[in-house]
Design an enzyme around this catalytic site. Structure first.
Site, PDB file in Angstrom:
ATOM      1  N   HIS A 191       0.831  -1.201   0.000  1.00 20.08           N
ATOM      2  CA  HIS A 191       0.000   0.000   0.000  1.00 20.08           C
ATOM      3  C   HIS A 191       0.863   1.247   0.000  1.00 20.08           C
ATOM      4  O   HIS A 191       0.497   2.275  -0.566  1.00 20.08           O
ATOM      5  CB  HIS A 191      -0.899   0.017   1.239  1.00 20.08           C
ATOM      6  CG  HIS A 191      -1.890  -1.091   1.243  1.00 20.08           C
ATOM      7  ND1 HIS A 191      -2.386  -1.651   2.377  1.00 20.08           N
ATOM      8  CD2 HIS A 191      -2.469  -1.739   0.214  1.00 20.08           C
ATOM      9  CE1 HIS A 191      -3.239  -2.608   2.055  1.00 20.08           C
ATOM     10  NE2 HIS A 191      -3.297  -2.678   0.747  1.00 20.08           N
ATOM     11  N   ARG A 298      -4.709  -2.812 -14.599  1.00 19.74           N
ATOM     12  CA  ARG A 298      -4.531  -3.954 -13.678  1.00 19.74           C
ATOM     13  C   ARG A 298      -5.739  -4.015 -12.742  1.00 19.74           C
ATOM     14  O   ARG A 298      -5.722  -3.449 -11.654  1.00 19.74           O
ATOM     15  CB  ARG A 298      -3.260  -3.771 -12.847  1.00 19.74           C
ATOM     16  CG  ARG A 298      -1.948  -3.857 -13.615  1.00 19.74           C
ATOM     17  CD  ARG A 298      -0.796  -3.616 -12.660  1.00 19.74           C
ATOM     18  NE  ARG A 298       0.479  -4.053 -13.184  1.00 19.74           N
ATOM     19  CZ  ARG A 298       1.432  -3.222 -13.606  1.00 19.74           C
ATOM     20  NH1 ARG A 298       1.255  -1.917 -13.563  1.00 19.74           N
ATOM     21  NH2 ARG A 298       2.580  -3.705 -14.048  1.00 19.74           N
ATOM     22  N   ARG A 335      -7.236  -5.766 -18.334  1.00 21.62           N
ATOM     23  CA  ARG A 335      -6.663  -7.085 -18.082  1.00 21.62           C
ATOM     24  C   ARG A 335      -7.492  -7.786 -17.017  1.00 21.62           C
ATOM     25  O   ARG A 335      -7.811  -7.198 -15.989  1.00 21.62           O
ATOM     26  CB  ARG A 335      -5.220  -6.947 -17.600  1.00 21.62           C
ATOM     27  CG  ARG A 335      -4.583  -8.282 -17.322  1.00 21.62           C
ATOM     28  CD  ARG A 335      -3.141  -8.161 -16.927  1.00 21.62           C
ATOM     29  NE  ARG A 335      -2.983  -7.726 -15.555  1.00 21.62           N
ATOM     30  CZ  ARG A 335      -1.812  -7.566 -14.964  1.00 21.62           C
ATOM     31  NH1 ARG A 335      -0.703  -7.793 -15.650  1.00 21.62           N
ATOM     32  NH2 ARG A 335      -1.724  -7.183 -13.722  1.00 21.62           N
ATOM     33  N   GLU A 435       4.001 -13.432 -20.867  1.00 18.63           N
ATOM     34  CA  GLU A 435       4.872 -13.129 -19.734  1.00 18.63           C
ATOM     35  C   GLU A 435       5.457 -14.387 -19.101  1.00 18.63           C
ATOM     36  O   GLU A 435       6.075 -14.339 -18.050  1.00 18.63           O
ATOM     37  CB  GLU A 435       4.139 -12.273 -18.699  1.00 18.63           C
ATOM     38  CG  GLU A 435       2.787 -12.764 -18.281  1.00 18.63           C
ATOM     39  CD  GLU A 435       2.079 -11.815 -17.306  1.00 18.63           C
ATOM     40  OE1 GLU A 435       2.719 -10.927 -16.731  1.00 18.63           O
ATOM     41  OE2 GLU A 435       0.868 -11.993 -17.112  1.00 18.63           O
ATOM     42  N   ASN A 458       7.902  -7.717 -16.887  1.00 14.84           N
ATOM     43  CA  ASN A 458       8.192  -7.859 -15.448  1.00 14.84           C
ATOM     44  C   ASN A 458       8.238  -9.334 -15.065  1.00 14.84           C
ATOM     45  O   ASN A 458       9.146  -9.790 -14.385  1.00 14.84           O
ATOM     46  CB  ASN A 458       7.120  -7.170 -14.600  1.00 14.84           C
ATOM     47  CG  ASN A 458       7.006  -5.694 -14.911  1.00 14.84           C
ATOM     48  OD1 ASN A 458       7.918  -5.126 -15.483  1.00 14.84           O
ATOM     49  ND2 ASN A 458       5.900  -5.089 -14.550  1.00 14.84           N
ATOM     50  N   ASP A 459       7.217 -10.053 -15.509  1.00 13.22           N
ATOM     51  CA  ASP A 459       7.199 -11.482 -15.204  1.00 13.22           C
ATOM     52  C   ASP A 459       8.062 -12.281 -16.169  1.00 13.22           C
ATOM     53  O   ASP A 459       8.705 -13.245 -15.773  1.00 13.22           O
ATOM     54  CB  ASP A 459       5.757 -12.014 -15.229  1.00 13.22           C
ATOM     55  CG  ASP A 459       5.042 -11.737 -13.927  1.00 13.22           C
ATOM     56  OD1 ASP A 459       5.652 -11.964 -12.864  1.00 13.22           O
ATOM     57  OD2 ASP A 459       3.894 -11.269 -13.958  1.00 13.22           O
ATOM     58  N   ARG A 469      11.270 -11.080  -9.069  1.00  9.61           N
ATOM     59  CA  ARG A 469      11.278  -9.653  -9.401  1.00  9.61           C
ATOM     60  C   ARG A 469      11.269  -8.745  -8.171  1.00  9.61           C
ATOM     61  O   ARG A 469      11.507  -7.558  -8.265  1.00  9.61           O
ATOM     62  CB  ARG A 469      10.083  -9.315 -10.322  1.00  9.61           C
ATOM     63  CG  ARG A 469       8.762  -9.558  -9.686  1.00  9.61           C
ATOM     64  CD  ARG A 469       7.638  -9.581 -10.712  1.00  9.61           C
ATOM     65  NE  ARG A 469       6.909  -8.330 -10.773  1.00  9.61           N
ATOM     66  CZ  ARG A 469       5.769  -8.146 -11.446  1.00  9.61           C
ATOM     67  NH1 ARG A 469       5.256  -9.151 -12.152  1.00  9.61           N
ATOM     68  NH2 ARG A 469       5.162  -7.007 -11.447  1.00  9.61           N
ATOM     69  N   CYS A 506       4.172  -4.089 -22.029  1.00  9.06           N
ATOM     70  CA  CYS A 506       3.549  -3.336 -20.942  1.00  9.06           C
ATOM     71  C   CYS A 506       4.271  -3.510 -19.616  1.00  9.06           C
ATOM     72  O   CYS A 506       3.800  -3.048 -18.584  1.00  9.06           O
ATOM     73  CB  CYS A 506       2.074  -3.687 -20.807  1.00  9.06           C
ATOM     74  SG  CYS A 506       1.805  -5.396 -20.313  1.00  9.06           S
TER      75      CYS A 506
END
Ligand code: PEP
Ligand code: MG
Length: 583
Positions: A191, A298, A335, A435, A458-459, A469, A506
């Site tokens: 958060h 997301r 997504r 990914e 990223n993945d 990551r 992305c």
């Protein structure tokens, strides 16, 4: 000078003096009370709990007003926790049975739970653990009085360095005085990280050891674009960053210059620059930066701190508000839920005990096992599709079968809507993220099934190099410039081109100016990134001819190591646009 690398969670560059916020906050000693005073002590505890609940509600209202209801929900959840009868019962028991002071009983209870969560060693639970510490601080401040929180009493600008910041500490930071912050702990999905982005305070988290190497008052640079923190910079570095800061600082001016101009090379090749968002409110971050649309929404963040699943109406409303902000002609790629693993989980008690959650039941795997959840979201997306250029995208697809199953469910939902005579775009474009290395290797087959690909670097990097990551200890392995990753990316682009379908990147790589030339040269014409990165990437694109990018990409593909690739790209990017700082 010392350079530290962490996880960039909020872009921008700041140079300033360090203010170190101690880790423990209010320190509580073990203290016992007279048994005759137990009921007074319980009354004192109850008063402090009530005041802490009132604080949480005030935070909820203030943050909801400032940045939106989703963020306020974090503090609504705090209030619920403080009122949780099991938790307060445990504290009261320590007072009645052991004659602990209220302060000590609160601290013992909250820390015990926080430690238990943190020891699970999962980003989601670590984030919840810092929520508990946040609540502890709030209750204690009412019991012992405010001992002078350095963050609340800032009189002059500073760069905050801390082991960790709680979500409410972050939400209450005053951007006028807090130039940036950097923390030893933390990950992308916390958060704290989300709040930093919303408030647009440059921030780097997950730096590992930091506080031991710095003293309050030292000069510090925080580069929230690249996740770099520099302690006591030398003159040359300082100058370099001053230039970058000026560029970033004159952002509004640069925006005016290029916001309405297309992301187009000097010889007229157009690249769409899209924004990544987590919350509907961030759609304005995209329009402010002249984004060509939303390339990645997301949606799992809609589940943040929810105790029940957001229903179809709530999801539909969220999608509509993004469409309204963007305008009907701009693409919005929604997504489907990417829950599990490092992502937020809506109901932690439902989370499976998995030894290896990144390779476990996450994302579409989870959705395919929970058809009602998946179909509810598809209904909301389809219903929203008649109001704009909505596209649907499936994350973490690792086999052709999985993609086909997703499409079958989508077809079922379309049929249901038709039966119910609910309007939607029957030709809604369907895409898959690439990914997972298996998907990259099978891209030629997958390309026959979808309208577009979006490469989630990223993945893809983490799974290709087997390097977590979020783990700072393997950060040197985790590089977008690794030749193995580049070969997979190239393969995916080529497969998309062969079938004439759209392809986008992305992951964070697309917003890093170091890779702009390479991605363009490999043939990408769509990049989706954190909206704040759009102007810099656009500037590079507008400064080159496409042939230059093609040559750079060809040369980069010849190197054998990530280090050589990155060094080469750094050199080329600097040659083309010396003002851009690439690390
Ligand atoms: C990615 O993996 O590159 C991606 C964009 O998805 P996320 O960061 O949400 O996992
Ligand atoms: Mg991903």
């Amino acid at each position: 000078m010392e350079i530290k690398r962490g996880i960039p969670v909020s872009p921008g560059v700041a140079i300033g003096t360090a203010l170190i916020v101690e880790t423990e906050g209010v320190r509580i000693r073990r203290r016992f009370i007279d048994r005759a005073r137990v009921s007074d002590e319980i009354a004192r505890l109850k008063q402090a709990l009530n005041e802490a609940v009132a604080d949480a509600h005030a935070n909820r209202d203030a943050i909801s007003d400032k940045v939106g209801k989703q963020y306020g929900a974090i503090f609504a959840a705090h209030a619920l926790l403080i009122e949780d009868p099991e938790l307060t019962g445990e504290i009261e028991q320590l007072i009645t049975q052991k004659a602990f002071s209220a302060e000590y009983a609160v601290s013992r209870t909250m820390r015990r739970h926080a430690k238990a969560l943190a020891s699970l060693n999962q980003p989601l639970f670590s984030a919840r653990s810092s929520d508990l510490i946040d609540i502890e601080k709030s209750i204690l401040s009412h019991l012992v009085g405010n001992q002078g929180d350095p963050l609340q009493n800032l009189q002059e600008p500073a760069i905050i360095l801390a082991h960790d910041l709680t979500p409410s500490e972050t939400a209450n930071l005053n951007p006028k005085y807090v130039y940036a912050f950097a923390t030893e702990a933390g990950g992308k999905a916390s958060h704290t990280a989300i709040m930093a982005g919303v408030l647009e305070i440059p921030a780097v988290v997950g730096l590992g050891r930091l506080l031991m190497d710095v003293s309050g008052g030292d000069e510090v640079i925080v580069d929230g674009n690249r996740g770099v923190v520099i302690l006591n910079p030398d003159e040359e570095t300082r100058e370099r960053y001053l230039v970058l800061q000026r560029q970033f600082g004159s952002f509004a001016k640069r925006l005016d210059e290029i916001r309405s101009l297309p992301g187009q090379t000097s010889d007229g090749v157009r690249a769409l620059l899209l924004g990544n968002i987590e919350f509907p409110q961030e759609a304005s971050h995209c329009t402010d930066r002249g984004a060509d649309g939303v390339g990645l929404y997301r949606t799992e963040f809609l589940y943040l701190n929810k105790t029940t699943d957001p229903d179809e109406a709530e999801q539909y409303e969220a999608y509509l508000s993004v469409l309204r902000a963007l305008g009907a002609d701009k693409p919005v790629v929604i997504r489907t839920l990417d829950l599990g693993a490092d992502k937020l989980f809506f109901q932690p008690e439902k989370q499976l005990e998995e030894k290896n959650p990144c390779m476990g039941l996450r994302s579409v795997r989870l959705c395919l096992r929970n058809a009602p959840l998946f179909k509810t979201q598809m209904r909301a997306i389809l219903r929203a599709s008649r109001f704009g250029d909505v596209r649907i995208m499936f994350p973490m697809v690792s086999t052709l079968m999985e993609l086909r199953q997703c499409k079958m469910l989508l077809a079922d939902v379309k049929e249901e809507l038709e039966e119910e005579r609910i309007e939607f775009n029957r030709k809604i474009p369907v895409g898959t993220m690439i990914e997972v290395p298996s998907a990259a290797l099978m891209a030629d087959e997958l390309a026959k099934e979808v309208n577009f690909f979006s490469i989630g670097t990223n993945d893809l990097i983490q799974y290709t190099l087997a390097a977590d990551r979020t783990n700072e200890h393997v950060a040197s392995l985790y590089s977008a410039g690794d030749p193995a990753v580049l070969r997979l990316i190239k393969r995916v682009i080529d497969a998309a081109k062969a079938r004439d379908i759209e392809v986008c990147v992305c992951g964070e790589m697309s917003g890093d100016p170091l890779y702009t030339l390479l991605l363009l040269g490999l043939g990408l014409r769509q990049l989706s990134m954190t909206p704040q990165n759009i102007p810099e990437v656009k500037k590079i694109i507008r400064s080159i001819k496409i042939e230059e990018a093609v040559q750079v990409a060809q040369e980069a593909m010849r190197f054998e190591t990530a280090r050589d690739v990155n060094n080469y790209l750094r050199e080329q990017t600097r040659r083309i646009l010396p003002e851009v700082v690439v690390n």
